[in-house]
Design an enzyme around this catalytic site. Structure first.
Site, mmCIF file in Angstrom:
data_model
loop_
_atom_site.group_PDB
_atom_site.id
_atom_site.type_symbol
_atom_site.label_atom_id
_atom_site.label_comp_id
_atom_site.label_asym_id
_atom_site.label_seq_id
_atom_site.Cartn_x
_atom_site.Cartn_y
_atom_site.Cartn_z
ATOM 1 N N THR A 246 51.322 39.534 40.345
ATOM 2 C CA THR A 246 50.581 39.072 39.180
ATOM 3 C C THR A 246 50.253 37.594 39.308
ATOM 4 O OG1 THR A 246 50.555 39.067 36.761
ATOM 5 C CG2 THR A 246 52.618 38.430 37.822
ATOM 6 N N GLN A 268 54.196 34.348 33.395
ATOM 7 C CA GLN A 268 53.818 35.192 34.528
ATOM 8 C C GLN A 268 54.764 35.010 35.707
ATOM 9 O OE1 GLN A 268 51.275 37.659 34.308
ATOM 10 N NE2 GLN A 268 51.774 37.008 32.228
ATOM 11 N N HIS A 271 57.712 37.513 36.329
ATOM 12 C CA HIS A 271 57.530 38.860 36.850
ATOM 13 C C HIS A 271 58.171 39.045 38.216
ATOM 14 C CE1 HIS A 271 54.928 41.078 34.097
ATOM 15 N NE2 HIS A 271 54.277 39.962 33.851
ATOM 16 N N GLU A 338 43.557 37.157 38.129
ATOM 17 C CA GLU A 338 43.846 38.355 37.338
ATOM 18 C C GLU A 338 43.776 38.013 35.852
ATOM 19 O OE1 GLU A 338 47.517 41.576 36.831
ATOM 20 O OE2 GLU A 338 47.893 39.581 37.669
ATOM 21 N N HIS A 339 44.494 36.973 35.444
ATOM 22 C CA HIS A 339 44.472 36.482 34.068
ATOM 23 C C HIS A 339 43.988 35.034 34.099
ATOM 24 C CE1 HIS A 339 48.046 39.221 34.409
ATOM 25 N NE2 HIS A 339 47.478 39.781 33.357
ATOM 26 N N ASP A 372 49.060 41.328 27.594
ATOM 27 C CA ASP A 372 50.021 42.212 28.251
ATOM 28 C C ASP A 372 50.471 43.339 27.339
ATOM 29 O OD1 ASP A 372 50.024 40.928 30.672
ATOM 30 O OD2 ASP A 372 51.763 39.678 30.240
ATOM 31 N N GLU A 426 11.036 58.198 58.218
ATOM 32 C CA GLU A 426 12.438 58.205 58.644
ATOM 33 C C GLU A 426 12.707 59.245 59.733
ATOM 34 O OE1 GLU A 426 14.966 58.556 55.201
ATOM 35 O OE2 GLU A 426 14.524 56.501 54.543
ATOM 36 N N HIS A 431 12.766 67.263 55.754
ATOM 37 C CA HIS A 431 12.762 66.828 54.355
ATOM 38 C C HIS A 431 11.373 67.031 53.745
ATOM 39 C CE1 HIS A 431 16.581 65.035 55.361
ATOM 40 N NE2 HIS A 431 16.716 64.504 54.145
#
Length: 455
Positions: A246, A268, A271, A338-339, A372, A426, A431
């Site tokens: 984190t 944080q 963690h 992340e945050h 959170d 192509e 096709h």
């Protein structure tokens, strides 16, 4: 306790050169991949027996079965502290409010008269959810995974979380996931729960075992072994992200409260010893004040030596000094946190200018801790700079968009010559032939000047 990186004075470099100057944890998923490979294949070939052996090896408990009995879920909910139950229920309620608004309705676009493309949204059929249970237990992660899946309409979901060692002699919860995890599952009506952790949990969902049916997708945070297992199975199953440690970044100026910033960095850091805490500021006075605040706040909290101090002192954490707000925005965009907290004057306007972040928290009254648990937002977010290309978990994560193409003869006729031209450009003549066959059965005139015959 926390290092400084001074980016003042010279012009900031661009792109990768700027990212290389910023702190980041060592998180080598590629190296871990080779270690999880035999675990995953053992689960493939030995099923539940391998899961039971790995629970004994990695979690220190010998299981009789991997599926959690329904009675254990009910017992965990009955034994939940009332205040914790109330908090979980409020977290669920707020998450549902936000995620319910993310539902997507089918939409039909008329491309031309008689030609439409409809996009419909179909939920993944079965999802495996993972809730960590190592250094800490995360009932909040049960909520953050389950609510968007439920709101997306996923019909079948199962959750895995590591079995816990008995806490005391005669502990009936020994060998089961943490009781609060089980209680959260009960509150969310998740009745298929497995006492399985780590890479083996991802393998169980990917391959299936005698007890657990295979899933189409696995989501949820975890350690490096979980991340490596997700990478191992990418292509076989869908994943949310390879979650790393984190991280929090705070963009702040001299209007920020140093005590608030320090407490958010610590929040944080607790963690994991690899957790990242980064302050980006143009104020030396604030940098000094935050560094000073960290010492007494760290000393007054829990998990100091095993998590917080190593996290703050590690190479992944730093105070980054910049010349001004514009430079600070460039730094946080390069970092892709992340945050990301914005603690500046006119924080809402500054937040609007941010391009790369998993989630943005505006001003002094929206700390990451709120997100959170009870903001209503999702806390399963991209880490390691992946916010520059990936989003956090949402209802959309569990939906698949399918295009339904519906054209009349006239609408196809109107564009047929373009399709034939592009097919021949192509060098894929079959096709074009598939178009021509609809208008002139047996037609052999396949040259590029072909036109749709009239009725």
């Amino acid at each position: 306790m926390i290092s400084r990186i001074d980016l003042r004075g010279d012009a900031l470099p661009e792109g990768p050169a700027l990212r290389a100057l910023l702190p980041r944890a060592d998180f080598d998923v590629a190296a871990a991949l080779e270690k999880v490979r035999p675990i995953c294949e053992a689960v493939h070939h030995r099923g539940d027996a391998a899961l039971i052996d790995y629970a004994e090896k990695f979690d220190g408990v010998r299981l009789e079965q991997v599926r959690v009995p329904a009675a254990a879920l009910a017992e965990a909910l009955a034994g939940l502290e009332p205040a914790v139950r109330e908090a979980l229920e409020e977290s669920i309620r707020r998450a549902r409010i936000v995620h319910r608004e993310q539902r997507r309705a089918p939409h039909t676009t008329q491309v031309v008269p008689g030609g439409t493309v409809t996009e419909k949204w179909v939920p993944v059929e079965r999802v495996g959810l993972y809730a960590p249970g190592g250094r800490s237990v995360y009932p909040s992660s049960v909520i953050m995974n389950a609510v968007p899946a439920q709101e997306a309409g996923v019909a079948s979901m199962a959750l895995a979380s590591p079995p816990q060692k008995p806490r005391f002699e005669g502990d009936t919860a020994g060998g089961l996931p943490h009781p609060t995890i089980l209680a959260a599952c009960a509150l969310l009506d998740i009745d298929e729960v497995y006492a399985v952790g780590g890479a083996q949990a991802v393998a169980m969902f990917a391959y299936g075992t005698e007890t657990c049916a295979p899933a189409n997708m696995v989501t949820g945070p975890g350690n490096i072994w979980v991340a490596a297992a997700k990478r191992y199975f990418t292509g076989r199953i869908g994943i949310d992200t390879e979650a790393g440690p984190t991280e929090i970044a705070v963009l702040a100026d001299d209007t920020a409260d140093a005590a608030h910033v320090a407490s958010d960095l610590i929040s944080q850091a607790e963690h994991d010893p690899l957790a990242a805490a980064v302050l980006v500021t143009d104020s030396v006075d604030l940098a000094d004040a935050v560094a000073k605040e960290l010492e007494p706040q760290v000393a007054a909290t829990k998990h100091v030596e095993d998590r917080i101090v190593p996290a703050l002192a590690g190479r992944q954490s730093a105070i980054v000094l910049v010349d001004g707000l514009d430079e600070g925005l460039r730094v946080v965009d390069a970092y892709g946190a992340e945050h990301l907290e914005i603690q500046t004057a006119d924080a809402a306007a500054v937040a609007e200018r941010v391009k790369n972040a998993g989630a943005i928290f505006v001003g002094p009254w929206a700390p990451v801790s709120l997100g959170d648990y009870c903001a209503g937002s999702n806390h399963v977010l991209p880490t390691g700079g992946c916010a520059c290309h990936s989003s956090g978990l949402s209802v959309q994560s569990f939906l698949r968009g399918i295009h339904i193409v519906d054209y009349t003869r006239e609408a196809l006729a109107d564009v047929a010559h373009h399709v034939v031209t592009l097919a021949e450009a192509e060098d894929l003549p079959a096709h074009g032939a598939a178009i021509k066959a609809r208008f002139a059965e047996g037609e052999q005139n396949w040259h590029s000047g072909w036109k749709v015959p009239t009725k």
